[in-house]
Motif scaffolding. Structure first.
Motif, PDB file in Angstrom:
ATOM      1  N   LEU A  17       0.822  -1.205   0.000  1.00  9.36           N
ATOM      2  CA  LEU A  17       0.000   0.000   0.000  1.00  9.36           C
ATOM      3  C   LEU A  17       0.857   1.256   0.000  1.00  9.36           C
ATOM      4  N   ASP A  18       0.344   2.265  -0.626  1.00  7.84           N
ATOM      5  CA  ASP A  18       1.006   3.570  -0.622  1.00  7.84           C
ATOM      6  C   ASP A  18       0.742   4.247   0.722  1.00  7.84           C
ATOM      7  N   CYS A  19       1.489   5.295   1.046  1.00  5.36           N
ATOM      8  CA  CYS A  19       1.400   5.897   2.377  1.00  5.36           C
ATOM      9  C   CYS A  19      -0.005   6.404   2.719  1.00  5.36           C
ATOM     10  N   LEU A  20      -0.658   6.973   1.730  1.00  2.24           N
ATOM     11  CA  LEU A  20      -2.017   7.465   1.961  1.00  2.24           C
ATOM     12  C   LEU A  20      -2.958   6.313   2.275  1.00  2.24           C
ATOM     13  N   GLU A  21      -2.800   5.234   1.528  1.00  2.00           N
ATOM     14  CA  GLU A  21      -3.643   4.061   1.771  1.00  2.00           C
ATOM     15  C   GLU A  21      -3.334   3.450   3.126  1.00  2.00           C
ATOM     16  N   ARG A  22      -2.075   3.551   3.524  1.00  2.00           N
ATOM     17  CA  ARG A  22      -1.696   2.999   4.824  1.00  2.00           C
ATOM     18  C   ARG A  22      -2.398   3.709   5.965  1.00  2.00           C
ATOM     19  N   LEU A  23      -2.505   5.032   5.827  1.00  2.00           N
ATOM     20  CA  LEU A  23      -3.225   5.800   6.843  1.00  2.00           C
ATOM     21  C   LEU A  23      -4.631   5.245   7.026  1.00  2.00           C
ATOM     22  N   ILE A  24      -5.314   5.103   5.911  1.00  2.00           N
ATOM     23  CA  ILE A  24      -6.695   4.628   5.952  1.00  2.00           C
ATOM     24  C   ILE A  24      -6.746   3.195   6.450  1.00  2.00           C
ATOM     25  N   PHE A  25      -5.823   2.407   5.961  1.00  2.00           N
ATOM     26  CA  PHE A  25      -5.754   1.008   6.353  1.00  2.00           C
ATOM     27  C   PHE A  25      -5.598   0.870   7.868  1.00  2.00           C
ATOM     28  N   ASN A  26      -4.672   1.633   8.424  1.00  2.00           N
ATOM     29  CA  ASN A  26      -4.416   1.532   9.860  1.00  2.00           C
ATOM     30  C   ASN A  26      -5.641   1.894  10.676  1.00  2.00           C
ATOM     31  N   ASP A  27      -6.308   2.972  10.264  1.00  2.00           N
ATOM     32  CA  ASP A  27      -7.519   3.383  10.964  1.00  2.00           C
ATOM     33  C   ASP A  27      -8.563   2.283  10.946  1.00  2.00           C
ATOM     34  N   ALA A  28      -8.759   1.743   9.750  1.00  2.00           N
ATOM     35  CA  ALA A  28      -9.780   0.718   9.600  1.00  2.00           C
ATOM     36  C   ALA A  28      -9.438  -0.494  10.443  1.00  2.00           C
ATOM     37  N   ARG A  29      -8.168  -0.788  10.487  1.00  2.00           N
ATOM     38  CA  ARG A  29      -7.716  -1.971  11.195  1.00  2.00           C
ATOM     39  C   ARG A  29      -7.929  -1.862  12.693  1.00  2.00           C
ATOM     40  N   VAL A  30      -7.531  -0.706  13.234  1.00  2.00           N
ATOM     41  CA  VAL A  30      -7.689  -0.483  14.674  1.00  2.00           C
ATOM     42  C   VAL A  30      -9.158  -0.631  15.055  1.00  2.00           C
ATOM     43  N   ALA A  31     -10.029  -0.001  14.263  1.00  2.00           N
ATOM     44  CA  ALA A  31     -11.452  -0.076  14.575  1.00  2.00           C
ATOM     45  C   ALA A  31     -11.956  -1.504  14.474  1.00  2.00           C
ATOM     46  N   GLN A  32     -11.476  -2.225  13.476  1.00  2.00           N
ATOM     47  CA  GLN A  32     -11.928  -3.598  13.296  1.00  2.00           C
ATOM     48  C   GLN A  32     -11.478  -4.468  14.454  1.00  2.00           C
ATOM     49  N   GLN A  33     -10.270  -4.201  14.931  1.00  2.00           N
ATOM     50  CA  GLN A  33      -9.783  -4.997  16.048  1.00  2.00           C
ATOM     51  C   GLN A  33     -10.600  -4.717  17.307  1.00  2.00           C
ATOM     52  N   GLN A  34     -10.943  -3.431  17.501  1.00  2.00           N
ATOM     53  CA  GLN A  34     -11.784  -3.098  18.652  1.00  2.00           C
ATOM     54  C   GLN A  34     -13.106  -3.835  18.566  1.00  2.00           C
ATOM     55  N   LEU A  35     -13.671  -3.847  17.362  1.00  2.00           N
ATOM     56  CA  LEU A  35     -14.960  -4.511  17.188  1.00  2.00           C
ATOM     57  C   LEU A  35     -14.833  -6.012  17.433  1.00  2.00           C
ATOM     58  N   ASN A  36     -13.765  -6.603  16.899  1.00  2.00           N
ATOM     59  CA  ASN A  36     -13.573  -8.035  17.104  1.00  2.00           C
ATOM     60  C   ASN A  36     -13.401  -8.373  18.575  1.00  2.00           C
ATOM     61  N   THR A  37     -12.618  -7.554  19.264  1.00  2.00           N
ATOM     62  CA  THR A  37     -12.427  -7.785  20.690  1.00  2.00           C
ATOM     63  C   THR A  37     -13.758  -7.704  21.403  1.00  2.00           C
ATOM     64  N   TYR A  38     -14.547  -6.707  20.999  1.00  2.00           N
ATOM     65  CA  TYR A  38     -15.843  -6.554  21.642  1.00  2.00           C
ATOM     66  C   TYR A  38     -16.705  -7.778  21.388  1.00  2.00           C
ATOM     67  N   LEU A  39     -16.701  -8.259  20.158  1.00  2.00           N
ATOM     68  CA  LEU A  39     -17.564  -9.388  19.818  1.00  2.00           C
ATOM     69  C   LEU A  39     -17.128 -10.668  20.524  1.00  2.00           C
ATOM     70  N   THR A  40     -15.839 -10.834  20.725  1.00  2.00           N
ATOM     71  CA  THR A  40     -15.401 -12.078  21.356  1.00  2.00           C
ATOM     72  C   THR A  40     -15.346 -11.971  22.879  1.00  2.00           C
ATOM     73  N   ASP A  41     -14.865 -10.836  23.391  1.00  2.65           N
ATOM     74  CA  ASP A  41     -14.654 -10.752  24.838  1.00  2.65           C
ATOM     75  C   ASP A  41     -15.661  -9.871  25.553  1.00  2.65           C
ATOM     76  N   GLY A  42     -16.487  -9.142  24.835  1.00  2.26           N
ATOM     77  CA  GLY A  42     -17.380  -8.197  25.505  1.00  2.26           C
ATOM     78  C   GLY A  42     -16.620  -6.951  25.901  1.00  2.26           C
TER      79      GLY A  42
END
Lengths: 200, 203
Positions: free
Chosen positions: A150-175
């Motif tokens: 990914l290019d640097c601009l895409e990385r910015l977006i990617f990282n944001d999306a990833r962090v949020a997705q991980q939070q959601l996954n943690t929420y779904l599995t662990d509450g």
């Protein structure tokens, strides 16, 4: 969220992007600037081989005096535009140019006959790659191999999306887990206890 | 700023739910979100979820699952959602969170808990897939306006970190086309840019 997608004056990304080299040739004699960069041969003597690579910011200055001509760098030339047009998803943008979109944007602001094509390809590439970026960010656990492309601009977006997705996954599995007391309130309680002790 | 899933769960905790207390408390309990009571052993009454969970954890009440939290109702929803091209209206804006909360705290009170959990997860997956494909379509076709109804806060939150930044990036790329390219044929500059894009997500 709402990262500075638009580069500002001190944006490191923008400064780095302006460092990218552009192949160009002098059409006029330019004197006594060779000391700026040792890799630039002295212009005075070197009329025979005028093709050199200069960083973007320098080209921009020379262009004002109309003493230089430049070609589109490799990533934006006709061949690569064809590749990107065919399938942008398979291209390793980071390898091609770290700041593909930013540098491309800078380039397209210069006066050049291909500038308009470059602009169009930037937008098309971004749109074509967006779904892939989002899919990777939201689905793949081991993200390293695709992240590299990914290019640097895409990385910015990617990282944001990833962090949020991980939070959601943690929420779904662990509450959501236990709520924590804010540090300010804890400190306040301690201070109160301290004050009470002094009063006693 | 991003909203954490836990914060959305916090909002969901204010939804009203029915409980059957096992104790007596004659007067009303006055809370910021309203007054609840009186509590009579064996008689169902409405309370916010956070009260219900608290009482349940002290084993002083039994939680009655909301109407929609039944396997056949959820299957119905699922079918409806599958059949529809758009998002269907759900009985609760916090279906995922409420299911999660109730099944953690009071799994014994809810019949077929595991099946319900799977059904809710299916519903969620289906809706998220729909949402992602609409977002993708929106970007790909360079549309300027779209509206998605009946989305829940948790679903909106799943695209929140990506979407505005993406539109922003696109707008920046588009900007110069419109400003610098007056010399070009009008076909390009007349098409609207995502700069003016509006994507309304409503519940």
């Amino acid at each position: 969220m709402y990262k500075n997608i638009k580069p500002h004056y001190f944006s490191i990304d923008a400064i780095m992007a302006a460092q990218e080299k552009i192949p160009c040739r002098f059409i006029k004699k330019v004197e006594s600037i060779g000391f700026l960069d040792s890799s630039i041969p002295e212009k005075e003597d070197d009329e025979s081989d005028p093709k050199i690579e200069l960083p973007f910011w320098m080209v921009k200055v020379f262009l004002i005096e109309k003493s230089i001509q430049f070609d589109m760098p490799k990533a934006y030339n006709e061949i690569y535009r064809g590749v990107l047009m065919a399938d942008a998803n398979v291209v390793d943008l980071f390898k091609l140019c770290k700041h593909f979109y930013l540098f491309g944007k800078f380039l397209s602001q210069l006066e050049h006959r291909e500038a308009y094509e470059v602009r169009k390809i930037l937008i098309q590439t971004f749109i074509d790659r967006f779904k892939q970026t989002m899919d990777w960010a939201q689905n793949i656990n081991d993200n390293l191999p695709c992240f590299d492309r990914l290019d640097c601009l895409e990385r910015l977006i990617f990282n944001d999306a990833r962090v949020a997705q991980q939070q959601l996954n943690t929420y779904l599995t662990d509450g959501s887990g236990q709520m924590e007391i804010a540090a300010m309130i804890l400190n306040y309680k301690k201070r109160k206890m301290n004050e009470n002790r002094i009063l006693e | 700023m991003n909203i954490y899933p836990a914060e959305i769960e916090f909002m969901a905790e204010n939804e009203i739910i029915q409980i059957v207390p096992t104790f007596n408390h004659a007067s009303h309990v006055h809370l910021i979100c309203g007054s609840y009571g009186p509590f009579r052993a064996g008689l169902p009454l409405n309370v916010p979820i956070w009260v219900a969970m608290n009482l349940r954890q002290k084993k002083t009440c039994r939680i009655l699952a909301p109407d929609w939290m039944a396997l056949d109702k959820l299957q119905e929803r699922l079918e409806e959602e599958k059949a529809s091209k758009f998002f269907t209206q759900l009985p609760s804006n916090y279906y995922l969170e409420i299911t999660q909360m109730l099944l953690t705290v009071a799994s014994e009170d809810i019949p077929q808990g595991n099946e319900i959990k799977t059904a809710v997860k299916d519903l969620w997956d289906l809706r998220i897939a729909k949402l992602r494909s609409s977002v993708d379509l929106f970007i790909k076709e360079g549309r300027v306006q779209a509206s998605l109804n009946h989305l829940t806060p948790m679903e909106i939150n799943s695209v929140r970190p990506v979407f505005p930044d993406t539109l922003d990036a696109l707008m920046t790329l588009h900007e110069q086309i419109n400003s610098n390219d007056d010399r070009d044929d009008g076909s390009q500059s007349s098409s609207a840019t995502p700069g003016s894009a509006s994507f309304s997500l409503s519940m």
